[in-house]
Scaffold this motif. Structure first.
Motif, PDB file in Angstrom:
ATOM      1  N   TYR A 223     -89.348  -9.866 -15.181  1.00  0.00           N
ATOM      2  CA  TYR A 223     -89.664 -11.251 -15.564  1.00  0.00           C
ATOM      3  C   TYR A 223     -88.363 -11.910 -16.035  1.00  0.00           C
ATOM      4  CZ  TYR A 223     -91.944 -15.257 -17.721  1.00  0.00           C
ATOM      5  OH  TYR A 223     -92.310 -16.538 -18.067  1.00  0.00           O
ATOM      6  N   HIS A 224     -87.786 -11.389 -17.080  1.00  0.00           N
ATOM      7  CA  HIS A 224     -86.410 -11.725 -17.431  1.00  0.00           C
ATOM      8  C   HIS A 224     -85.939 -10.780 -18.523  1.00  0.00           C
ATOM      9  CE1 HIS A 224     -87.159 -13.898 -21.280  1.00  0.00           C
ATOM     10  NE2 HIS A 224     -88.243 -14.372 -20.706  1.00  0.00           N
ATOM     11  N   ASP A 225     -84.669 -10.872 -18.876  1.00  0.00           N
ATOM     12  CA  ASP A 225     -84.150 -10.063 -19.974  1.00  0.00           C
ATOM     13  C   ASP A 225     -83.683 -10.975 -21.101  1.00  0.00           C
ATOM     14  OD1 ASP A 225     -81.309 -10.787 -19.809  1.00  0.00           O
ATOM     15  OD2 ASP A 225     -81.164  -9.506 -18.054  1.00  0.00           O
ATOM     16  N   GLN A 226     -83.457 -10.389 -22.272  1.00  0.00           N
ATOM     17  CA  GLN A 226     -82.961 -11.138 -23.431  1.00  0.00           C
ATOM     18  C   GLN A 226     -82.086 -10.231 -24.287  1.00  0.00           C
ATOM     19  OE1 GLN A 226     -86.885 -12.072 -25.091  1.00  0.00           O
ATOM     20  NE2 GLN A 226     -86.383 -14.232 -24.946  1.00  0.00           N
ATOM     21  N   ALA A 227     -80.899 -10.691 -24.595  1.00  0.00           N
ATOM     22  CA  ALA A 227     -80.113 -10.063 -25.654  1.00  0.00           C
ATOM     23  C   ALA A 227     -80.490 -10.770 -26.945  1.00  0.00           C
ATOM     24  CB  ALA A 227     -78.626 -10.208 -25.383  1.00  0.00           C
TER      25      ALA A 227
ATOM     26  N   CYS B  62     -89.267 -18.380 -12.872  1.00  0.00           N
ATOM     27  CA  CYS B  62     -90.104 -18.217 -11.670  1.00  0.00           C
ATOM     28  C   CYS B  62     -89.856 -19.375 -10.700  1.00  0.00           C
ATOM     29  CB  CYS B  62     -91.576 -18.191 -12.043  1.00  0.00           C
ATOM     30  SG  CYS B  62     -91.989 -17.227 -13.512  1.00  0.00           S
ATOM     31  N   PRO B  63     -88.604 -19.682 -10.391  1.00  0.00           N
ATOM     32  CA  PRO B  63     -88.300 -20.877  -9.593  1.00  0.00           C
ATOM     33  C   PRO B  63     -88.919 -20.822  -8.202  1.00  0.00           C
ATOM     34  CG  PRO B  63     -86.396 -19.417  -9.687  1.00  0.00           C
ATOM     35  CD  PRO B  63     -87.386 -18.884 -10.678  1.00  0.00           C
ATOM     36  N   GLY B  64     -89.567 -21.940  -7.845  1.00  0.00           N
ATOM     37  CA  GLY B  64     -90.127 -22.059  -6.502  1.00  0.00           C
ATOM     38  C   GLY B  64     -91.494 -21.444  -6.317  1.00  0.00           C
TER      39      GLY B  64
ATOM     40  N   GLY C  99    -100.924 -20.063  -8.824  1.00  0.00           N
ATOM     41  CA  GLY C  99    -101.868 -19.303  -8.019  1.00  0.00           C
ATOM     42  C   GLY C  99    -101.220 -18.324  -7.054  1.00  0.00           C
ATOM     43  N   GLU C 100     -99.883 -18.311  -7.019  1.00  0.00           N
ATOM     44  CA  GLU C 100     -99.161 -17.398  -6.130  1.00  0.00           C
ATOM     45  C   GLU C 100     -98.558 -16.233  -6.914  1.00  0.00           C
ATOM     46  OE1 GLU C 100     -96.165 -19.541  -3.996  1.00  0.00           O
ATOM     47  OE2 GLU C 100     -97.598 -20.398  -2.563  1.00  0.00           O
ATOM     48  N   THR C 101     -98.230 -15.159  -6.196  1.00  0.00           N
ATOM     49  CA  THR C 101     -97.527 -14.029  -6.803  1.00  0.00           C
ATOM     50  C   THR C 101     -96.137 -14.474  -7.248  1.00  0.00           C
ATOM     51  OG1 THR C 101     -98.696 -12.456  -5.382  1.00  0.00           O
ATOM     52  CG2 THR C 101     -96.662 -11.687  -6.420  1.00  0.00           C
ATOM     53  N   ILE C 102     -95.731 -14.049  -8.432  1.00  0.00           N
ATOM     54  CA  ILE C 102     -94.415 -14.421  -8.965  1.00  0.00           C
ATOM     55  C   ILE C 102     -93.369 -13.512  -8.310  1.00  0.00           C
ATOM     56  CG2 ILE C 102     -93.013 -14.689 -11.048  1.00  0.00           C
ATOM     57  CD1 ILE C 102     -95.621 -15.038 -12.625  1.00  0.00           C
ATOM     58  N   ASP C 103     -92.799 -14.008  -7.214  1.00  0.00           N
ATOM     59  CA  ASP C 103     -91.904 -13.168  -6.410  1.00  0.00           C
ATOM     60  C   ASP C 103     -90.634 -13.918  -6.007  1.00  0.00           C
ATOM     61  OD1 ASP C 103     -92.949 -14.987  -4.636  1.00  0.00           O
ATOM     62  OD2 ASP C 103     -93.612 -13.494  -3.159  1.00  0.00           O
ATOM     63  N   SER C 104     -90.121 -14.743  -6.912  1.00  0.00           N
ATOM     64  CA  SER C 104     -88.894 -15.469  -6.611  1.00  0.00           C
ATOM     65  C   SER C 104     -87.697 -14.491  -6.573  1.00  0.00           C
ATOM     66  CB  SER C 104     -88.619 -16.543  -7.680  1.00  0.00           C
ATOM     67  OG  SER C 104     -87.997 -15.979  -8.826  1.00  0.00           O
ATOM     68  N   HIS C 105     -86.522 -15.004  -6.238  1.00  0.00           N
ATOM     69  CA  HIS C 105     -85.332 -14.160  -6.191  1.00  0.00           C
ATOM     70  C   HIS C 105     -84.962 -13.620  -7.571  1.00  0.00           C
ATOM     71  CE1 HIS C 105     -83.677 -18.056  -7.447  1.00  0.00           C
ATOM     72  NE2 HIS C 105     -82.627 -17.409  -7.873  1.00  0.00           N
ATOM     73  N   LEU C 106     -85.511 -14.235  -8.619  1.00  0.00           N
ATOM     74  CA  LEU C 106     -85.256 -13.744  -9.979  1.00  0.00           C
ATOM     75  C   LEU C 106     -86.274 -12.690 -10.412  1.00  0.00           C
ATOM     76  CD1 LEU C 106     -84.299 -17.009 -11.926  1.00  0.00           C
ATOM     77  CD2 LEU C 106     -82.777 -15.262 -10.968  1.00  0.00           C
ATOM     78  N   ASN C 107     -87.222 -12.379  -9.545  1.00  0.00           N
ATOM     79  CA  ASN C 107     -88.306 -11.455  -9.904  1.00  0.00           C
ATOM     80  C   ASN C 107     -88.458 -10.313  -8.912  1.00  0.00           C
ATOM     81  OD1 ASN C 107     -89.704 -14.585 -10.230  1.00  0.00           O
ATOM     82  ND2 ASN C 107     -89.264 -13.397 -12.082  1.00  0.00           N
TER      83      ASN C 107
END
Length: 267
Positions: free
Chosen positions: A106-110, A249-251, A255-263
């Motif tokens: 999903y993402h990371d955090q420092a 979750c760009p783009g 209702g869609e699967t979260i499958d952007s280039h960041l995921n």
């Protein structure tokens, strides 16, 4: 530095899975070697120092600002950090604990809580996330031994079932309202130090907090947030979720699967 351990499997036991399913968190000792922790302490500290733009004195910040310095998605900015964030070792345990077939980032955090840093108020992470199910998990990786005076993560075991407080962002209000409700309902409160190499895994809806850092040293933590690889984007319910949709979750359409280039799928 040889970081091949990050792709070596770590087998969780049935007892550990059962504990997570009941309590929505678990701490696992000796999950990472002291050498790997020290390596990423140096790498992540350097990147945080490079990217941090906060120059307001800590005593002039609000409660959220005093809680920690926060920098996100370091995995897309540093190839060495990427090895940790997209680690098969981390991802497989996350999938096993959540009982799903695979996970995406999903993402990371420092999260660096400076010396003199204040509390991180009671909250549930998924308040900020436009995710359609509770199959999300945060891995909290201290980059040093973390005694109580540094403000380690605290959990209210089983509180993922509570609805009151889910509508609150991290704030003075969330600290007061959630704390009062947890006490009334007598949920077990876990406050423990973290050893070197010990990490925790917690669900998106469990209530948790961290104490102030009175140690005189920065408490350095790297977090990784994974979600079920089949997670669907839901319609955002607050500004935080709208911002997360656009940022992590760009783009992706509702209702869609979260499958952007960041995921990407990690495991």
């Amino acid at each position: 530095m040889d970081v091949t351990l990050l792709d070596e499997p770590f087998q969780v036991t049935k007892e550990q899975v059962d504990f997570y399913q009941k309590n929505a968190f678990i701490k696992i000792k000796e999950f990472l070697s002291p050498e790997i922790v020290a390596h990423f302490n140096a790498v992540i500290s350097k990147k945080v120092a490079e990217l941090n733009k906060v120059d307001v004195p800590i005593n002039q910040r609000d409660t959220y600002g005093k809680a920690f310095l926060q920098l996100c998605n370091l995995w897309v900015q540093d190839e060495e950090i990427k090895k940790l964030i997209l680690s098969k070792r981390l991802a497989k345990v996350a999938a096993d604990l959540m009982q799903v077939d695979g996970v995406r980032i999903y993402h990371d955090q420092a999260l660096f809580k400076e010396a003199g840093g204040g509390i991180t108020p009671w909250h549930a992470d998924q308040y900020y996330w436009p995710l359609s199910s509770d199959k999300s998990i945060t891995i909290w990786i201290p980059l040093q031994e973390t005694p109580l005076e540094m403000g380690p993560l605290e959990f209210s075991a089983g509180s993922q079932e509570i609805l009151l407080g889910r509508e609150l962002s991290i704030s003075d209000e969330s600290e007061q309202v959630i704390q009062k409700n947890l006490k009334i309902n007598n949920f077990p409160h876990t406050i423990e130090a973290f050893d070197i190499g010990e990490v925790s895994f917690h669900s998106g809806w469990i209530f948790h907090r961290a104490g102030a850092n009175t140690s005189g040293k920065t408490r350095k933590v790297m977090t990784v947030i994974y979600m079920d690889k089949d997670m669907i984007l839901k319609k955002p319910e607050n500004d935080g979720q709208k911002n997360d949709w656009e940022t992590w979750c760009p783009g992706v359409a509702i209702g869609e699967t979260i499958d952007s280039h960041l995921n990407p799928v990690v495991f």
